[in-house]
Design a protein around this motif. Structure first.
Motif, PDB file in Angstrom:
ATOM      1  N   PHE A  56      85.264   7.581   2.605  1.00 53.30           N
ATOM      2  CA  PHE A  56      84.160   8.012   1.756  1.00 53.30           C
ATOM      3  C   PHE A  56      84.406   9.459   1.328  1.00 53.30           C
ATOM      4  O   PHE A  56      84.965  10.252   2.086  1.00 53.30           O
ATOM      5  CB  PHE A  56      82.825   7.966   2.499  1.00 53.30           C
ATOM      6  N   SER A  57      83.975   9.801   0.125  1.00 50.32           N
ATOM      7  CA  SER A  57      84.028  11.186  -0.327  1.00 50.32           C
ATOM      8  C   SER A  57      82.962  11.399  -1.392  1.00 50.32           C
ATOM      9  O   SER A  57      82.399  10.432  -1.928  1.00 50.32           O
ATOM     10  CB  SER A  57      85.411  11.526  -0.890  1.00 50.32           C
ATOM     11  N   ALA A  58      82.691  12.651  -1.694  1.00 52.46           N
ATOM     12  CA  ALA A  58      81.726  12.952  -2.751  1.00 52.46           C
ATOM     13  C   ALA A  58      82.332  12.614  -4.113  1.00 52.46           C
ATOM     14  O   ALA A  58      83.529  12.814  -4.341  1.00 52.46           O
ATOM     15  CB  ALA A  58      81.334  14.424  -2.694  1.00 52.46           C
ATOM     16  N   THR A  59      81.501  12.095  -5.005  1.00 50.02           N
ATOM     17  CA  THR A  59      81.972  11.784  -6.355  1.00 50.02           C
ATOM     18  C   THR A  59      82.258  13.072  -7.122  1.00 50.02           C
ATOM     19  O   THR A  59      81.436  13.996  -7.126  1.00 50.02           O
ATOM     20  CB  THR A  59      80.931  10.952  -7.111  1.00 50.02           C
ATOM     21  N   ILE A  60      83.408  13.105  -7.771  1.00 53.43           N
ATOM     22  CA  ILE A  60      83.858  14.286  -8.508  1.00 53.43           C
ATOM     23  C   ILE A  60      83.593  14.095 -10.008  1.00 53.43           C
ATOM     24  O   ILE A  60      83.898  13.039 -10.573  1.00 53.43           O
ATOM     25  CB  ILE A  60      85.356  14.534  -8.280  1.00 53.43           C
ATOM     26  N   ALA A  61      83.046  15.116 -10.640  1.00 53.82           N
ATOM     27  CA  ALA A  61      82.840  15.078 -12.093  1.00 53.82           C
ATOM     28  C   ALA A  61      84.191  15.220 -12.784  1.00 53.82           C
ATOM     29  O   ALA A  61      84.905  16.208 -12.549  1.00 53.82           O
ATOM     30  CB  ALA A  61      81.900  16.193 -12.531  1.00 53.82           C
ATOM     31  N   PRO A  62      84.586  14.274 -13.632  1.00 52.99           N
ATOM     32  CA  PRO A  62      85.911  14.366 -14.269  1.00 52.99           C
ATOM     33  C   PRO A  62      86.052  15.562 -15.207  1.00 52.99           C
ATOM     34  O   PRO A  62      87.165  16.022 -15.449  1.00 52.99           O
ATOM     35  CB  PRO A  62      86.020  13.045 -15.035  1.00 52.99           C
ATOM     36  N   THR A  63      84.950  16.069 -15.700  1.00 51.98           N
ATOM     37  CA  THR A  63      85.019  17.202 -16.637  1.00 51.98           C
ATOM     38  C   THR A  63      85.207  18.544 -15.939  1.00 51.98           C
ATOM     39  O   THR A  63      85.750  19.490 -16.524  1.00 51.98           O
ATOM     40  CB  THR A  63      83.747  17.261 -17.489  1.00 51.98           C
ATOM     41  N   THR A  64      84.757  18.640 -14.677  1.00 50.91           N
ATOM     42  CA  THR A  64      84.835  19.926 -13.964  1.00 50.91           C
ATOM     43  C   THR A  64      85.751  19.886 -12.752  1.00 50.91           C
ATOM     44  O   THR A  64      86.180  20.939 -12.266  1.00 50.91           O
ATOM     45  CB  THR A  64      83.440  20.370 -13.497  1.00 50.91           C
ATOM     46  N   GLY A  65      86.029  18.688 -12.236  1.00 54.02           N
ATOM     47  CA  GLY A  65      86.822  18.586 -11.020  1.00 54.02           C
ATOM     48  C   GLY A  65      86.053  18.960  -9.771  1.00 54.02           C
ATOM     49  O   GLY A  65      86.638  19.122  -8.703  1.00 54.02           O
ATOM     50  N   LYS A  66      84.724  19.097  -9.893  1.00 50.98           N
ATOM     51  CA  LYS A  66      83.888  19.475  -8.755  1.00 50.98           C
ATOM     52  C   LYS A  66      82.937  18.340  -8.396  1.00 50.98           C
ATOM     53  O   LYS A  66      82.568  17.529  -9.249  1.00 50.98           O
ATOM     54  CB  LYS A  66      83.083  20.736  -9.080  1.00 50.98           C
ATOM     55  N   ALA A  67      82.537  18.329  -7.118  1.00 48.74           N
ATOM     56  CA  ALA A  67      81.595  17.322  -6.659  1.00 48.74           C
ATOM     57  C   ALA A  67      80.212  17.596  -7.227  1.00 48.74           C
ATOM     58  O   ALA A  67      79.796  18.755  -7.369  1.00 48.74           O
ATOM     59  CB  ALA A  67      81.542  17.313  -5.135  1.00 48.74           C
ATOM     60  N   TYR A  68      79.503  16.534  -7.573  1.00 47.47           N
ATOM     61  CA  TYR A  68      78.107  16.682  -7.992  1.00 47.47           C
ATOM     62  C   TYR A  68      77.283  17.162  -6.790  1.00 47.47           C
ATOM     63  O   TYR A  68      77.488  16.729  -5.655  1.00 47.47           O
ATOM     64  CB  TYR A  68      77.552  15.347  -8.475  1.00 47.47           C
ATOM     65  N   THR A  69      76.334  18.066  -7.051  1.00 48.44           N
ATOM     66  CA  THR A  69      75.466  18.562  -5.983  1.00 48.44           C
ATOM     67  C   THR A  69      74.017  18.543  -6.441  1.00 48.44           C
ATOM     68  O   THR A  69      73.719  18.611  -7.639  1.00 48.44           O
ATOM     69  CB  THR A  69      75.837  20.007  -5.596  1.00 48.44           C
ATOM     70  N   TYR A  70      73.126  18.444  -5.456  1.00 47.63           N
ATOM     71  CA  TYR A  70      71.691  18.475  -5.771  1.00 47.63           C
ATOM     72  C   TYR A  70      71.318  19.785  -6.450  1.00 47.63           C
ATOM     73  O   TYR A  70      70.525  19.808  -7.394  1.00 47.63           O
ATOM     74  CB  TYR A  70      70.865  18.307  -4.490  1.00 47.63           C
ATOM     75  N   SER A  71      71.903  20.890  -5.976  1.00 47.81           N
ATOM     76  CA  SER A  71      71.509  22.201  -6.490  1.00 47.81           C
ATOM     77  C   SER A  71      71.987  22.419  -7.924  1.00 47.81           C
ATOM     78  O   SER A  71      71.262  22.965  -8.766  1.00 47.81           O
ATOM     79  CB  SER A  71      72.072  23.305  -5.586  1.00 47.81           C
ATOM     80  N   ALA A  72      73.198  21.984  -8.230  1.00 45.34           N
ATOM     81  CA  ALA A  72      73.749  22.248  -9.563  1.00 45.34           C
ATOM     82  C   ALA A  72      73.449  21.141 -10.572  1.00 45.34           C
ATOM     83  O   ALA A  72      73.263  21.412 -11.756  1.00 45.34           O
ATOM     84  CB  ALA A  72      75.262  22.447  -9.457  1.00 45.34           C
ATOM     85  N   ASP A  73      73.415  19.890 -10.090  1.00 42.61           N
ATOM     86  CA  ASP A  73      73.302  18.760 -11.007  1.00 42.61           C
ATOM     87  C   ASP A  73      72.016  17.945 -10.838  1.00 42.61           C
ATOM     88  O   ASP A  73      71.717  17.095 -11.680  1.00 42.61           O
ATOM     89  CB  ASP A  73      74.501  17.827 -10.820  1.00 42.61           C
ATOM     90  N   GLY A  74      71.289  18.197  -9.751  1.00 38.89           N
ATOM     91  CA  GLY A  74      70.057  17.452  -9.524  1.00 38.89           C
ATOM     92  C   GLY A  74      70.268  16.112  -8.849  1.00 38.89           C
ATOM     93  O   GLY A  74      69.306  15.385  -8.592  1.00 38.89           O
ATOM     94  N   PHE A  75      71.498  15.752  -8.547  1.00 36.68           N
ATOM     95  CA  PHE A  75      71.785  14.489  -7.871  1.00 36.68           C
ATOM     96  C   PHE A  75      73.147  14.597  -7.201  1.00 36.68           C
ATOM     97  O   PHE A  75      73.932  15.520  -7.475  1.00 36.68           O
ATOM     98  CB  PHE A  75      71.799  13.326  -8.868  1.00 36.68           C
ATOM     99  N   GLU A  76      73.430  13.641  -6.331  1.00 41.35           N
ATOM    100  CA  GLU A  76      74.763  13.488  -5.759  1.00 41.35           C
ATOM    101  C   GLU A  76      75.139  12.017  -5.789  1.00 41.35           C
ATOM    102  O   GLU A  76      74.276  11.143  -5.946  1.00 41.35           O
ATOM    103  CB  GLU A  76      74.823  14.035  -4.325  1.00 41.35           C
ATOM    104  N   ALA A  77      76.418  11.718  -5.651  1.00 40.36           N
ATOM    105  CA  ALA A  77      76.909  10.343  -5.628  1.00 40.36           C
ATOM    106  C   ALA A  77      78.106  10.279  -4.689  1.00 40.36           C
ATOM    107  O   ALA A  77      78.665  11.308  -4.300  1.00 40.36           O
ATOM    108  CB  ALA A  77      77.289   9.881  -7.035  1.00 40.36           C
TER     109      ALA A  77
END
Length: 307
Positions: free
Chosen positions: A68-89
């Motif tokens: 298992f790992s955090a889902t990475i945004a293909p546009t930024t190469g960073k994991a989605y976070t509650y603080s920055a994106d409002g959700f995680e996956a």
């Protein structure tokens, strides 16, 4: 004469108004299936028969471990976070569709039969039969259920219903999630004779067992016969000590992967209202669900979200 006709007309209109008022005051009865829910299913006890999939779940070495790992945004190469994106996956690297509690379609061994996405929707709800062999297994860890065990169950409870699901209780799953479970060559099984009796004589929908294989024979003869002849089976079933041997239903859910040769399944037993295990509708918050005492967070060491 006209006076009487007018009076009759008034009476007819009055009766129509009265009938309409009664109809409005007494709405149509609930549809039959809604009545079944209100009378039986709402007050029933629900018991989960499913293992949770984790990165350390027992699995055959030939498949490898999930990751298992955090889902990475293909546009930024960073994991989605509650603080920055409002959700995680979550990203799941699942090396096989044969993990944990499963539903095996016959295409797992025979491509001429249906894959997981081709199973009919009528699998969804069935009568549940639980046949115990835990006492035999306590004496012989490699014991396989025999026809005589099935006939003994029927002498006490009556004939197994056609189209039902039969789960074999061995209590093997009580050691879950010990990784060694997937390496043992001796474990409780279901004999070929028992499988053929259940399907050819009792015409069940499918059977289920707690271990990750049907039997411990060198050729997996029971599993081979089932899947090569168009039958399905459940594997890795849990908590069979918490459901009655007769009188319950089982609901069956699984993801619909195209061409899937195995199914991560979830089985829920629906037990009588007076059953000592399980939870009924209304006992726990559902909509909205209750907040947890601690928020989910990523555990780097475990490689999974925990509370």
């Amino acid at each position: 004469m006209q006076r009487f006709r007018f009076l009759g007309f008034i009476i007819v209109v009055f009766c129509a108004i009265i009938s309409w008022s009664i109809a409005i005051a007494q709405p149509n009865p609930q549809p039959p299936l809604w009545q079944v829910y209100q009378r039986s299913l709402k007050s029933a006890k629900y018991v989960d028969l499913t293992h949770t999939i984790t990165p350390t779940i027992p699995v055959w070495a030939g498949f490898g471990k999930p990751k298992f790992s955090a889902t990475i945004a293909p546009t930024t190469g960073k994991a989605y976070t509650y603080s920055a994106d409002g959700f995680e996956a979550t990203h799941y690297d699942l090396p096989t569709d044969q993990l944990g509690t499963q539903l095996d379609p016959p295409a797992h061994w025979n491509p001429d039969y249906p894959a997981i996405d081709e199973l009919p929707p009528t699998f969804a709800v069935r009568p549940l039969v639980v046949i115990p062999i835990q006492e035999q297994v306590a004496r012989d860890p490699n014991y396989a259920i025999q026809v005589r065990d099935i006939l003994k169950w029927e002498r006490q409870h009556g004939q197994i219903p056609e189209g039902s699901v039969v789960f074999v209780r061995s209590d093997w799953s009580k050691e879950w999630p010990n990784p060694e479970l997937a390496t043992r060559t001796q474990f409780p099984g279901v004999s070929l004779d028992a499988l053929q009796f259940l399907h050819l004589k009792r015409k069940i929908l499918f059977h289920g067992h707690e271990p990750l294989d049907t039997d411990s024979t060198p050729t997996l003869e029971g599993e081979a016969w089932l899947l090569r002849n168009g039958y399905t089976q459940a594997e890795g079933v849990a908590n069979l000590d918490r459901v009655p041997e007769t009188g319950a239903l089982v609901t069956i859910g699984y993801p619909k992967f195209q061409g899937g040769l195995g199914g991560y399944a979830r089985y829920i037993a629906i037990c009588p209202p007076d059953w000592r295990y399980g939870v009924s509708v209304g006992q726990l918050p559902e909509a909205p669900l209750a907040k947890a005492a601690k928020p989910l967070h990523w555990d780097r060491q475990l490689g999974v979200r925990v509370r």
